[in-house]
Write a protein that holds these residues in place. Sequence first.
Motif, PDB file in Angstrom:
ATOM      1  N   LEU A 233      13.562  55.760  -1.982  1.00 58.89           N
ATOM      2  CA  LEU A 233      13.389  55.844  -3.434  1.00 58.89           C
ATOM      3  C   LEU A 233      12.615  57.116  -3.711  1.00 58.89           C
ATOM      4  N   LYS A 234      13.129  57.971  -4.582  1.00 58.92           N
ATOM      5  CA  LYS A 234      12.441  59.218  -4.926  1.00 58.92           C
ATOM      6  C   LYS A 234      12.306  59.319  -6.441  1.00 58.92           C
ATOM      7  N   VAL A 235      11.074  59.503  -6.887  1.00 57.45           N
ATOM      8  CA  VAL A 235      10.782  59.571  -8.316  1.00 57.45           C
ATOM      9  C   VAL A 235       9.953  60.824  -8.591  1.00 57.45           C
ATOM     10  N   ILE A 236      10.408  61.667  -9.505  1.00 56.00           N
ATOM     11  CA  ILE A 236       9.650  62.866  -9.873  1.00 56.00           C
ATOM     12  C   ILE A 236       8.508  62.457 -10.800  1.00 56.00           C
ATOM     13  N   ALA A 237       7.286  62.805 -10.395  1.00 49.81           N
ATOM     14  CA  ALA A 237       6.095  62.410 -11.151  1.00 49.81           C
ATOM     15  C   ALA A 237       5.414  63.579 -11.862  1.00 49.81           C
ATOM     16  N   HIS A 238       5.797  64.807 -11.544  1.00 51.73           N
ATOM     17  CA  HIS A 238       5.219  66.000 -12.179  1.00 51.73           C
ATOM     18  C   HIS A 238       6.214  67.142 -12.013  1.00 51.73           C
ATOM     19  N   PRO A 239       6.398  68.028 -13.017  1.00 53.97           N
ATOM     20  CA  PRO A 239       5.561  68.234 -14.207  1.00 53.97           C
ATOM     21  C   PRO A 239       5.750  67.192 -15.306  1.00 53.97           C
ATOM     22  N   GLU A 240       6.842  66.425 -15.252  1.00 55.36           N
ATOM     23  CA  GLU A 240       6.994  65.311 -16.195  1.00 55.36           C
ATOM     24  C   GLU A 240       6.994  64.017 -15.400  1.00 55.36           C
ATOM     25  N   PHE A 241       6.212  63.054 -15.889  1.00 52.72           N
ATOM     26  CA  PHE A 241       6.115  61.779 -15.193  1.00 52.72           C
ATOM     27  C   PHE A 241       7.329  60.913 -15.513  1.00 52.72           C
ATOM     28  N   ASN A 242       7.967  60.424 -14.451  1.00 53.95           N
ATOM     29  CA  ASN A 242       9.078  59.483 -14.584  1.00 53.95           C
ATOM     30  C   ASN A 242       8.715  58.205 -13.856  1.00 53.95           C
ATOM     31  N   SER A 243       9.323  57.120 -14.271  1.00 57.43           N
ATOM     32  CA  SER A 243       9.017  55.863 -13.607  1.00 57.43           C
ATOM     33  C   SER A 243      10.143  54.867 -13.763  1.00 57.43           C
ATOM     34  N   LEU A 244      10.012  53.782 -13.013  1.00 56.95           N
ATOM     35  CA  LEU A 244      10.962  52.679 -13.054  1.00 56.95           C
ATOM     36  C   LEU A 244      10.466  51.615 -14.016  1.00 56.95           C
ATOM     37  N   TYR A 245      11.380  50.942 -14.677  1.00 58.64           N
ATOM     38  CA  TYR A 245      10.968  49.821 -15.528  1.00 58.64           C
ATOM     39  C   TYR A 245      10.971  48.510 -14.742  1.00 58.64           C
ATOM     40  N   LYS A 246      11.453  48.562 -13.519  1.00 63.43           N
ATOM     41  CA  LYS A 246      11.395  47.409 -12.631  1.00 63.43           C
ATOM     42  C   LYS A 246      11.176  47.920 -11.214  1.00 63.43           C
ATOM     43  N   PRO A 247      10.475  47.160 -10.404  1.00 65.92           N
ATOM     44  CA  PRO A 247       9.877  45.847 -10.642  1.00 65.92           C
ATOM     45  C   PRO A 247       8.658  45.929 -11.569  1.00 65.92           C
ATOM     46  N   ALA A 248       8.243  44.796 -12.067  1.00 64.23           N
ATOM     47  CA  ALA A 248       7.094  44.742 -12.973  1.00 64.23           C
ATOM     48  C   ALA A 248       5.866  45.334 -12.302  1.00 64.23           C
ATOM     49  N   GLY A 249       5.140  46.173 -13.046  1.00 66.57           N
ATOM     50  CA  GLY A 249       3.906  46.760 -12.543  1.00 66.57           C
ATOM     51  C   GLY A 249       4.089  48.086 -11.840  1.00 66.57           C
ATOM     52  N   TYR A 250       5.342  48.443 -11.498  1.00 67.39           N
ATOM     53  CA  TYR A 250       5.551  49.699 -10.763  1.00 67.39           C
ATOM     54  C   TYR A 250       5.083  50.900 -11.577  1.00 67.39           C
TER      55      TYR A 250
ATOM     56  N   TRP B 194       1.216  76.154 -10.002  1.00 70.47           N
ATOM     57  CA  TRP B 194       0.887  74.776  -9.644  1.00 70.47           C
ATOM     58  C   TRP B 194       0.832  73.855 -10.860  1.00 70.47           C
ATOM     59  N   ASN B 195       0.403  74.390 -11.998  1.00 63.02           N
ATOM     60  CA  ASN B 195       0.311  73.545 -13.199  1.00 63.02           C
ATOM     61  C   ASN B 195       1.678  73.034 -13.644  1.00 63.02           C
ATOM     62  N   ARG B 196       2.749  73.705 -13.219  1.00 68.06           N
ATOM     63  CA  ARG B 196       4.115  73.240 -13.498  1.00 68.06           C
ATOM     64  C   ARG B 196       4.805  72.781 -12.216  1.00 68.06           C
ATOM     65  N   GLY B 197       4.026  72.594 -11.175  1.00 69.93           N
ATOM     66  CA  GLY B 197       4.592  72.303  -9.865  1.00 69.93           C
ATOM     67  C   GLY B 197       5.260  70.941  -9.770  1.00 69.93           C
ATOM     68  N   LEU B 198       6.167  70.826  -8.812  1.00 69.86           N
ATOM     69  CA  LEU B 198       6.925  69.595  -8.602  1.00 69.86           C
ATOM     70  C   LEU B 198       6.127  68.621  -7.731  1.00 69.86           C
ATOM     71  N   GLN B 199       6.081  67.377  -8.148  1.00 60.49           N
ATOM     72  CA  GLN B 199       5.491  66.300  -7.358  1.00 60.49           C
ATOM     73  C   GLN B 199       6.497  65.153  -7.316  1.00 60.49           C
ATOM     74  N   ILE B 200       6.793  64.668  -6.116  1.00 59.46           N
ATOM     75  CA  ILE B 200       7.763  63.584  -5.943  1.00 59.46           C
ATOM     76  C   ILE B 200       7.104  62.427  -5.200  1.00 59.46           C
ATOM     77  N   LEU B 201       7.277  61.221  -5.723  1.00 58.41           N
ATOM     78  CA  LEU B 201       6.882  60.015  -4.997  1.00 58.41           C
ATOM     79  C   LEU B 201       8.104  59.561  -4.208  1.00 58.41           C
ATOM     80  N   ALA B 202       8.032  59.692  -2.893  1.00 56.29           N
ATOM     81  CA  ALA B 202       9.178  59.393  -2.034  1.00 56.29           C
ATOM     82  C   ALA B 202       8.832  58.227  -1.112  1.00 56.29           C
ATOM     83  N   ALA B 203       9.411  57.073  -1.394  1.00 54.42           N
ATOM     84  CA  ALA B 203       9.160  55.880  -0.589  1.00 54.42           C
ATOM     85  C   ALA B 203      10.301  55.689   0.400  1.00 54.42           C
ATOM     86  N   ASN B 204       9.948  55.326   1.629  1.00 57.01           N
ATOM     87  CA  ASN B 204      10.925  55.085   2.683  1.00 57.01           C
ATOM     88  C   ASN B 204      10.780  53.672   3.207  1.00 57.01           C
ATOM     89  N   TYR B 205      11.910  53.009   3.404  1.00 59.54           N
ATOM     90  CA  TYR B 205      11.941  51.625   3.884  1.00 59.54           C
ATOM     91  C   TYR B 205      12.667  51.607   5.221  1.00 59.54           C
TER      92      TYR B 205
END
Length: 360
Positions: free
Chosen positions: A152-169, A208-219
Amino acid sequence: MAPAVTSLTEASNGHETEVASIKRLAASAALSSVPSEYTYTKNPNEQGDANDPEHSIPTIDFALLTSGSPDQRAKVIEELGRACEEWGFFQVTNHGVPERLMKSMIDACHRFFDLPEEEKKEFQTKNLLDPIRCGTSANVAIEKVRLWRDFLKVIAHPEFNSLYKPAGYSEVSLEYSKRTREVATEILKGISESLGLEADYIAKAMNWNRGLQILAANYYPACPQPDKAIGIPPHTDHGLVTLLIQNEMGGLEVKHKDQWVLVNATPGAFIVNIGDQIQILTNDKYKSIWHRAVVNNKATRISIAVPHGPSLDTPALPIPELLEREGQAPKYVGMTYEKFMELQASPAALTKPCLDHLRI
């Protein structure tokens, strides 16, 4: 961190066929061996060794880096520079990010992977820089061996993105991405200073203030024959710095002095590595180190890697001040970070390392 990835579909004679997630495959009661398309052959002379104290990644005390005395800070910056030069990997302790937040982030990602396959399909996209992407393996359209992992890969910066599920993510990922970026910012300052530059030199040069940040989860589910499969094959990370956490199951191996070393991190620590953009900036003084994810036959491993890079339109080039000081010619041509990421996701990356494509 993992190579860039695509979706759960594979091109075949102009058509697309679905590739089952590794979670679904591993859960099959009939699975007793690794299917042929997942069979990966490791070099028998390159086995990991976690017990040699000389092969343990260095430790950086974040508290001394950010709030120690001038002498303590100078010592930690020297240690950081040595870690970047000799290892390319280190663990960061006393960083101030609550261990409960780290665990909550792992739990939230675990809950995502536990969603029914149908519910995850809406996030199975093909485009490299889509805000949210999930899938299996790495690039099923071009790879010769499939990987024993879902992602699962989600871009968190420069714009924050997120999942609406599961609850609390969404709430957990927002807080976690902010806190990891704060730690990464201080580490980048320390790396700049270890090179004899101003603390904000690299951050300014890389936007860096416009830099890319990715939350990358591996299962990585338990594998019946772990020696015949691979979670992620040897690779380097494309960005500036990556911060990684994992559940209680280890599996990260780092290549150090031509030997694969299994990383045993201190509980609550971040495992940090420098990426290809740092190697370019430092003209090979600090190297982006090869690493891989191995699998086990006992329990599921979950890791969350958070690569931090320049802004997408910024090319990394060897730093002129360092070239002048060392009397060196630049070893790399420039390429924007976006183009570099595209290169890593392309068939060209299978023929030779990405940095070699830029080497003069």
